[in-house]
Design a protein around this motif. Structure first.
Motif, PDB file in Angstrom:
ATOM      1  N   TYR A  77     -47.388 -59.264  32.659  1.00 30.62           N
ATOM      2  CA  TYR A  77     -47.129 -58.770  31.303  1.00 30.62           C
ATOM      3  C   TYR A  77     -47.017 -59.919  30.303  1.00 30.62           C
ATOM      4  O   TYR A  77     -47.602 -59.878  29.214  1.00 30.62           O
ATOM      5  CB  TYR A  77     -45.842 -57.943  31.305  1.00 30.62           C
ATOM      6  N   LEU A  78     -46.300 -60.964  30.677  1.00 41.31           N
ATOM      7  CA  LEU A  78     -46.066 -62.078  29.756  1.00 41.31           C
ATOM      8  C   LEU A  78     -47.332 -62.897  29.528  1.00 41.31           C
ATOM      9  O   LEU A  78     -47.596 -63.345  28.401  1.00 41.31           O
ATOM     10  CB  LEU A  78     -44.949 -62.971  30.298  1.00 41.31           C
ATOM     11  N   MET A  79     -48.134 -63.094  30.565  1.00 37.94           N
ATOM     12  CA  MET A  79     -49.377 -63.836  30.383  1.00 37.94           C
ATOM     13  C   MET A  79     -50.344 -63.081  29.486  1.00 37.94           C
ATOM     14  O   MET A  79     -51.102 -63.687  28.722  1.00 37.94           O
ATOM     15  CB  MET A  79     -50.029 -64.132  31.738  1.00 37.94           C
ATOM     16  N   ASP A  80     -50.319 -61.770  29.557  1.00 39.29           N
ATOM     17  CA  ASP A  80     -51.170 -60.973  28.671  1.00 39.29           C
ATOM     18  C   ASP A  80     -50.781 -61.198  27.218  1.00 39.29           C
ATOM     19  O   ASP A  80     -51.643 -61.266  26.336  1.00 39.29           O
ATOM     20  CB  ASP A  80     -51.046 -59.491  29.042  1.00 39.29           C
ATOM     21  N   ILE A  81     -49.483 -61.341  26.955  1.00 37.94           N
ATOM     22  CA  ILE A  81     -49.009 -61.603  25.592  1.00 37.94           C
ATOM     23  C   ILE A  81     -49.359 -63.028  25.170  1.00 37.94           C
ATOM     24  O   ILE A  81     -49.926 -63.262  24.097  1.00 37.94           O
ATOM     25  CB  ILE A  81     -47.482 -61.397  25.509  1.00 37.94           C
ATOM     26  N   VAL A  82     -49.032 -63.991  26.018  1.00 42.61           N
ATOM     27  CA  VAL A  82     -49.180 -65.410  25.670  1.00 42.61           C
ATOM     28  C   VAL A  82     -50.637 -65.791  25.455  1.00 42.61           C
ATOM     29  O   VAL A  82     -50.959 -66.572  24.550  1.00 42.61           O
ATOM     30  CB  VAL A  82     -48.546 -66.286  26.774  1.00 42.61           C
ATOM     31  N   ASN A  83     -51.530 -65.247  26.240  1.00 37.01           N
ATOM     32  CA  ASN A  83     -52.922 -65.690  26.222  1.00 37.01           C
ATOM     33  C   ASN A  83     -53.855 -64.816  25.402  1.00 37.01           C
ATOM     34  O   ASN A  83     -55.067 -65.029  25.413  1.00 37.01           O
ATOM     35  CB  ASN A  83     -53.449 -65.776  27.661  1.00 37.01           C
ATOM     36  N   THR A  84     -53.320 -63.843  24.662  1.00 37.54           N
ATOM     37  CA  THR A  84     -54.186 -62.992  23.855  1.00 37.54           C
ATOM     38  C   THR A  84     -54.764 -63.760  22.671  1.00 37.54           C
ATOM     39  O   THR A  84     -54.117 -64.661  22.117  1.00 37.54           O
ATOM     40  CB  THR A  84     -53.422 -61.754  23.337  1.00 37.54           C
ATOM     41  N   ASN A  85     -55.973 -63.424  22.294  1.00 38.41           N
ATOM     42  CA  ASN A  85     -56.624 -64.024  21.123  1.00 38.41           C
ATOM     43  C   ASN A  85     -56.710 -63.046  19.956  1.00 38.41           C
ATOM     44  O   ASN A  85     -57.468 -63.267  19.014  1.00 38.41           O
ATOM     45  CB  ASN A  85     -58.040 -64.484  21.502  1.00 38.41           C
ATOM     46  N   ALA A  86     -55.942 -61.974  20.014  1.00 36.20           N
ATOM     47  CA  ALA A  86     -55.979 -60.964  18.955  1.00 36.20           C
ATOM     48  C   ALA A  86     -55.560 -61.572  17.621  1.00 36.20           C
ATOM     49  O   ALA A  86     -54.687 -62.445  17.561  1.00 36.20           O
ATOM     50  CB  ALA A  86     -55.067 -59.800  19.310  1.00 36.20           C
ATOM     51  N   THR A  87     -56.210 -61.146  16.536  1.00 35.36           N
ATOM     52  CA  THR A  87     -55.874 -61.614  15.190  1.00 35.36           C
ATOM     53  C   THR A  87     -55.240 -60.484  14.393  1.00 35.36           C
ATOM     54  O   THR A  87     -55.471 -59.310  14.664  1.00 35.36           O
ATOM     55  CB  THR A  87     -57.128 -62.120  14.456  1.00 35.36           C
TER      56      THR A  87
END
Length: 609
Positions: free
Chosen positions: A122-132
């Motif tokens: 869950y945390l890696m999905d948050i940390v590594n997202t490139n969403a703007t």
């Protein structure tokens, strides 16, 4: 539909194009479907595999509770998000969050073994997202791409990685030495220092296998009759999993493999020592060295040893004072060193180009074979040196803290490292109780040294400034004065030093000490100290205090996105400025109008005046 056999319903719902949510929605259409779907372990096992393929190996073939596990995972995700949303108000004034302040996450880890993998996912999905995010307004913390959520998620991710790795290390040091592979120790170090990445033993081993296979392919071409090609797969797998006791070939066969190994590693694949940027931390990370083919002597040697072991060659690690090489023995008699940092050159017995005294180098007794634990200790020391000497400011405190905490784990008797860690904690107003507990429960060769560190920590904790209520107090909104031209979130250029920065705080006039003002020659400024001063984050990762007359608005953000602390203050970047997060917006409510004026002017004219 309800007349269809259960197997057909399962087959339809198992289609990977149907998500877990789709299946749940379908099950809610009737009690009949709800009952048969919720009880279908086959269906939910397939959905679990589709959604989280990397987690399916956590369970054996006899596990029959995938439906309940999926519900449990979603509850963990919801709890994680709720806890993350509380962190900005608790820690917005803290530069570093201590281990004690993250104990609630440790408790979640201890509740269930699988929780570590669920939290990391869950945390890696948050940390590594490139969403703007395209908005000039404050956005909710759980908005994908919210830098504040990424900032705190990275803090938690680092903590749970290290709690888990500490348990791994305790297991590693207690397994038989034949199972203590250097590559696994190097993987441990790399994962400790890079929590945002998934650096598994499986991935590292696969890359080393690939190199070994390349060597065998070339060996077959150059020496097609080499006996390695008759070795059973089971034996080759054994060499990969366990340290060798001896090389499995006669002298000429060993030399044939080493010749090809050298050609493949240093000529074909172009592995090399990184002399240009020696102190870059990436040189110590086995995943980085495998990908970019440059590293320190110790990391390159670990890769060489791992590949050689897969080929039946025993290469032993040797800790020289200022270098690291491998020792190879031929026929149990003569031995020499392999200098992996310098293209795999052979250094004969009694010679090492990186030791000061040749007499020291000639003593086999002085330089025994290093254990895997000792190699990891040296890697941890290298990382501390790297954190102190590397000129890049960005993330330096985090890197130094990480390397010192790694030393505390792998070399608990290193009192100098513990003193450095204690000073770092105190410098950043961190809770030191966990370090004090460690010192009181560790047996030291010189107990008096540890006692002095404990007294230092207790004096620090007893200081009146430590008794105040932590960061939960209400922040008073700052009021702008007519002299203030700029606002929090605006991107600026320093007129004299030409660096890019973003404002995160301001004072109506200079509040720095007289010593600082004298050192920085504030009296030579046109408006002296009777002008607004701004706290800014700089693209090199530093924090600076700058006079208003030295700043000018710009739309060029440079490398500001690399500054680790942007997320502490801002949720996202919008066209030409950073949008404050909810806490920063409450602290500077009047700045929004000023910020938007510049924003509108830029959109209208394409320039900032």
């Amino acid at each position: 539909m309800d007349m269809l056999p259960l197997e057909i319903i399962e087959l339809i719902l198992s289609n990977p194009f149907l998500s877990i949510k789709d299946v749940v929605n379908f099950s809610s259409t009737s009690h009949y479907f709800r009952e048969i779907i919720s009880s279908s372990n086959t269906l939910w096992r397939q959905k679990f595999r589709d959604k989280w393929p990397d987690l399916i190996d956590l369970f054996d073939n006899n596990f029959n509770h995938y439906y309940e596990e999926i519900i449990y995972i979603h509850n963990i995700f919801r709890e994680t998000q709720n806890k993350l949303e509380l962190m900005p108000s608790r820690f917005c004034k803290k530069y570093e969050i201590s281990e004690c302040e993250l104990e609630e996450w440790t408790e979640i880890l201890n509740n269930k073994h699988e929780n570590y993998y669920y939290l990391v996912l869950y945390l890696m999905d948050i940390v590594n997202t490139n969403a703007t995010i395209q908005s000039v307004d404050v956005v909710p913390l759980n908005t994908p791409g919210n830098k504040t959520q990424q900032y705190y998620a990275s803090k938690v991710l680092r903590h749970i990685r290290q709690v888990h790795l500490s348990k791994e290390w305790a297991l590693f040091v207690n397994i038989p030495q034949k199972e203590q592979l250097l590559e696994n120790g190097a993987r441990f170090v790399a994962q400790w220092c890079q929590p945002h990445l998934d650096i598994s033993q499986k991935k590292i081993s696969a890359k080393l296998d690939k190199i070994a296979n390349a060597v065998k392919r070339k060996l077959r071409y150059v020496f097609p009759n080499h006996p390695i090609f008759a070795v059973p797969v089971e034996e080759l797998n054994k060499w990969k999993r366990f340290n060798l006791e001896r090389s499995h070939w006669v002298q000429v066969e060993c030399r044939q493999i080493m010749q090809v190994l050298k050609e493949v590693l240093f000529e074909d694949m172009r592995f090399t020592g990184n002399n240009v940027a020696y102190y870059m931390p990436q040189n110590s990370f086995i995943n980085e060295v495998l990908d970019f083919k440059q590293g320190l002597p110790i990391t390159l040697a670990i890769i060489y040893e791992a590949v050689a072991r897969r080929l039946g060659l025993l290469c032993l690690p040797i800790n020289f004072p200022a270098h690291f090489m491998l020792r190879f023995t031929e026929d149990g008699r003569e031995w020499y060193h392999i200098d992996v940092f310098n293209g795999g050159n052979v250094v004969k017995r009694g010679g090492c180009p990186h030791v000061r005294s040749r007499n020291m180098a000639t003593s086999k007794k002085d330089y025994p074979v290093a254990t895997a634990v000792q190699v990891v200790e040296r890697m941890a020391n290298n990382l501390e040196v790297s954190a102190r000497q590397h000129t890049q400011v960005n993330g330096r405190v985090t890197r130094l803290r990480s390397s010192l905490e790694l030393l505390k784990l792998v070399c608990p008797q290193d009192i100098s490292a513990l003193v450095s860690l204690a000073r770092l904690y105190m410098l950043h107003s961190m809770d030191t109780r966990s370090l004090e507990h460690f010192l009181l429960n560790q047996e030291f060769q010189v107990p008096e040294q540890a006692e002095r560190v404990v007294h230092m920590l207790r004096d620090y904790e007893a200081h009146p400034s430590r008794s105040r209520t932590e960061q939960n107090s209400t922040v008073e909104a700052a009021r702008r004065t007519p002299d203030l031209k700029f606002a929090v979130g605006m991107v600026m250029t320093h007129l004299a030093l030409d660096y890019k920065c973003v404002i995160y705080d301001w004072d109506p006039e200079c509040l720095a000490s007289e010593d600082w003002q004298e050192q920085m020659h504030v009296d030579l400024l046109k408006f002296g100290n009777k002008q607004p001063f701004y706290n800014v984050l700089v693209e090199d990762g530093s924090h600076r205090y700058v006079a208003q007359e030295n700043l000018q608005p710009t739309h060029d953000t440079g490398f500001l996105y690399l500054n680790d602390d942007v997320g502490r203050h801002f949720s996202h970047f919008c066209q030409n400025h950073y949008v404050p997060n909810a806490n920063k917006e409450k602290e500077y409510p009047q700045d929004k109008a000023v910020r938007l004026t510049y924003h509108t002017e830029f959109l209208k004219y394409g320039v900032l005046s």
